[in-house]
Scaffold this motif. Sequence first.
Motif, PDB file in Angstrom:
ATOM      1  N   HIS A  13      35.386  50.475  34.542  1.00 21.63           N
ATOM      2  CA  HIS A  13      34.769  49.415  33.722  1.00 21.63           C
ATOM      3  C   HIS A  13      34.970  48.041  34.356  1.00 21.63           C
ATOM      4  O   HIS A  13      34.047  47.217  34.373  1.00 21.63           O
ATOM      5  N   ASP A  14      36.173  47.789  34.876  1.00 18.86           N
ATOM      6  CA  ASP A  14      36.436  46.508  35.543  1.00 18.86           C
ATOM      7  C   ASP A  14      35.500  46.321  36.731  1.00 18.86           C
ATOM      8  O   ASP A  14      34.921  45.255  36.927  1.00 18.86           O
ATOM      9  N   ARG A  15      35.354  47.361  37.521  1.00 20.12           N
ATOM     10  CA  ARG A  15      34.479  47.289  38.693  1.00 20.12           C
ATOM     11  C   ARG A  15      33.022  47.063  38.283  1.00 20.12           C
ATOM     12  O   ARG A  15      32.305  46.302  38.928  1.00 20.12           O
ATOM     13  N   LYS A  16      32.592  47.697  37.208  1.00 19.75           N
ATOM     14  CA  LYS A  16      31.224  47.487  36.717  1.00 19.75           C
ATOM     15  C   LYS A  16      31.034  46.034  36.274  1.00 19.75           C
ATOM     16  O   LYS A  16      30.002  45.437  36.539  1.00 19.75           O
ATOM     17  N   ILE A  17      32.028  45.483  35.611  1.00 21.38           N
ATOM     18  CA  ILE A  17      31.958  44.077  35.178  1.00 21.38           C
ATOM     19  C   ILE A  17      31.846  43.169  36.397  1.00 21.38           C
ATOM     20  O   ILE A  17      30.996  42.277  36.452  1.00 21.38           O
ATOM     21  N   LEU A  18      32.691  43.394  37.389  1.00 23.13           N
ATOM     22  CA  LEU A  18      32.681  42.562  38.594  1.00 23.13           C
ATOM     23  C   LEU A  18      31.348  42.670  39.329  1.00 23.13           C
ATOM     24  O   LEU A  18      30.789  41.663  39.762  1.00 23.13           O
ATOM     25  N   ARG A  19      30.818  43.893  39.467  1.00 23.97           N
ATOM     26  CA  ARG A  19      29.526  44.077  40.139  1.00 23.97           C
ATOM     27  C   ARG A  19      28.407  43.366  39.378  1.00 23.97           C
ATOM     28  O   ARG A  19      27.564  42.700  39.981  1.00 23.97           O
ATOM     29  N   ALA A  20      28.409  43.514  38.060  1.00 26.45           N
ATOM     30  CA  ALA A  20      27.360  42.881  37.251  1.00 26.45           C
ATOM     31  C   ALA A  20      27.430  41.359  37.369  1.00 26.45           C
ATOM     32  O   ALA A  20      26.402  40.693  37.514  1.00 26.45           O
ATOM     33  N   TRP A  44      34.587  41.135  26.666  1.00 28.44           N
ATOM     34  CA  TRP A  44      35.112  39.766  26.680  1.00 28.44           C
ATOM     35  C   TRP A  44      36.578  39.760  27.111  1.00 28.44           C
ATOM     36  O   TRP A  44      36.984  38.981  27.977  1.00 28.44           O
ATOM     37  N   ASN A  45      37.378  40.649  26.504  1.00 29.39           N
ATOM     38  CA  ASN A  45      38.807  40.708  26.823  1.00 29.39           C
ATOM     39  C   ASN A  45      39.046  41.097  28.277  1.00 29.39           C
ATOM     40  O   ASN A  45      39.892  40.512  28.949  1.00 29.39           O
ATOM     41  N   ARG A  46      38.302  42.077  28.769  1.00 28.45           N
ATOM     42  CA  ARG A  46      38.455  42.500  30.161  1.00 28.45           C
ATOM     43  C   ARG A  46      38.052  41.389  31.128  1.00 28.45           C
ATOM     44  O   ARG A  46      38.718  41.150  32.126  1.00 28.45           O
ATOM     45  N   ARG A  48      38.058  38.129  30.591  1.00 28.57           N
ATOM     46  CA  ARG A  48      39.100  37.087  30.560  1.00 28.57           C
ATOM     47  C   ARG A  48      40.336  37.529  31.343  1.00 28.57           C
ATOM     48  O   ARG A  48      40.970  36.738  32.029  1.00 28.57           O
ATOM     49  N   GLN A  49      40.693  38.829  31.251  1.00 26.45           N
ATOM     50  CA  GLN A  49      41.850  39.332  31.991  1.00 26.45           C
ATOM     51  C   GLN A  49      41.580  39.286  33.499  1.00 26.45           C
ATOM     52  O   GLN A  49      42.457  38.898  34.271  1.00 26.45           O
ATOM     53  N   LEU A  50      40.365  39.663  33.902  1.00 31.72           N
ATOM     54  CA  LEU A  50      40.011  39.602  35.321  1.00 31.72           C
ATOM     55  C   LEU A  50      40.060  38.162  35.843  1.00 31.72           C
ATOM     56  O   LEU A  50      40.475  37.916  36.980  1.00 31.72           O
ATOM     57  N   GLU A  51      39.675  37.210  35.013  1.00 30.07           N
ATOM     58  CA  GLU A  51      39.772  35.793  35.383  1.00 30.07           C
ATOM     59  C   GLU A  51      41.231  35.362  35.478  1.00 30.07           C
ATOM     60  O   GLU A  51      41.642  34.728  36.459  1.00 30.07           O
ATOM     61  N   ALA A  52      42.024  35.707  34.468  1.00 26.05           N
ATOM     62  CA  ALA A  52      43.430  35.294  34.432  1.00 26.05           C
ATOM     63  C   ALA A  52      44.224  35.869  35.604  1.00 26.05           C
ATOM     64  O   ALA A  52      45.128  35.218  36.126  1.00 26.05           O
ATOM     65  N   GLU A  53      43.873  37.084  36.017  1.00 26.56           N
ATOM     66  CA  GLU A  53      44.595  37.724  37.116  1.00 26.56           C
ATOM     67  C   GLU A  53      44.056  37.323  38.487  1.00 26.56           C
ATOM     68  O   GLU A  53      44.572  37.754  39.501  1.00 26.56           O
ATOM     69  N   GLY A  54      43.005  36.498  38.517  1.00 19.66           N
ATOM     70  CA  GLY A  54      42.499  35.992  39.780  1.00 19.66           C
ATOM     71  C   GLY A  54      41.476  36.869  40.474  1.00 19.66           C
ATOM     72  O   GLY A  54      41.059  36.557  41.584  1.00 19.66           O
ATOM     73  N   TYR A  55      41.069  37.972  39.845  1.00 24.85           N
ATOM     74  CA  TYR A  55      39.997  38.775  40.445  1.00 24.85           C
ATOM     75  C   TYR A  55      38.701  37.974  40.464  1.00 24.85           C
ATOM     76  O   TYR A  55      37.921  38.069  41.395  1.00 24.85           O
ATOM     77  N   ILE A  56      38.478  37.197  39.425  1.00 29.84           N
ATOM     78  CA  ILE A  56      37.337  36.282  39.364  1.00 29.84           C
ATOM     79  C   ILE A  56      37.906  34.887  39.569  1.00 29.84           C
ATOM     80  O   ILE A  56      38.644  34.381  38.734  1.00 29.84           O
TER      81      ILE A  56
END
Length: 159
Positions: A13-20, A44-46, A48-56
């Motif tokens: 799911h994280d990878r799908k969010i990042l790709r999208a 939304w939660n995922r 925000r977590q990807l942003e907070a962890e620096g993936y985004i």
Amino acid sequence: MTTNTRNHTLDNHDRKILRALQGNARLSNADLAESVGLSATACWNRTRQLEAEGYIRGYAALLDQKKMGLADTVLLEVTLDSHEEDTLARFGEELAALPEVLEAYLVSGEYDYLVKVAVDGTAGYERFLREKLYRISGIRHSRSMFALRCMKSVPSVQV
């Protein structure tokens, strides 16, 4: 934005969010959630977590270089006189401040830096060299290559 050092392992799911988001960072959360198969809240939660962890790291508009009047891309290799840490840091900072510089890398090998520059033709490149790059002290040698055609360009790492 502070980066959390305890990153979780990316799941499907994280990878799908990042790709999208790489394809269209302006997707609404509802559209993003639908495209990745999550509820709006979970998405939304995922995100925000990807942003907070620096993936985004952020969101940006991709500008058309040609429409901006900078039709040519030059790849520039630069060798410095000295490899002392303060010299490398100063050169890197001054290089990063030049608006024509799209990307700059400290590299291994024969040259110290590989720099991608956007200019308006050979006259624009000459102006860039004389009025900006060569005013930075410490350059021993440079070599330039005009890109004839871009075969692949991606805004960031592919997920």
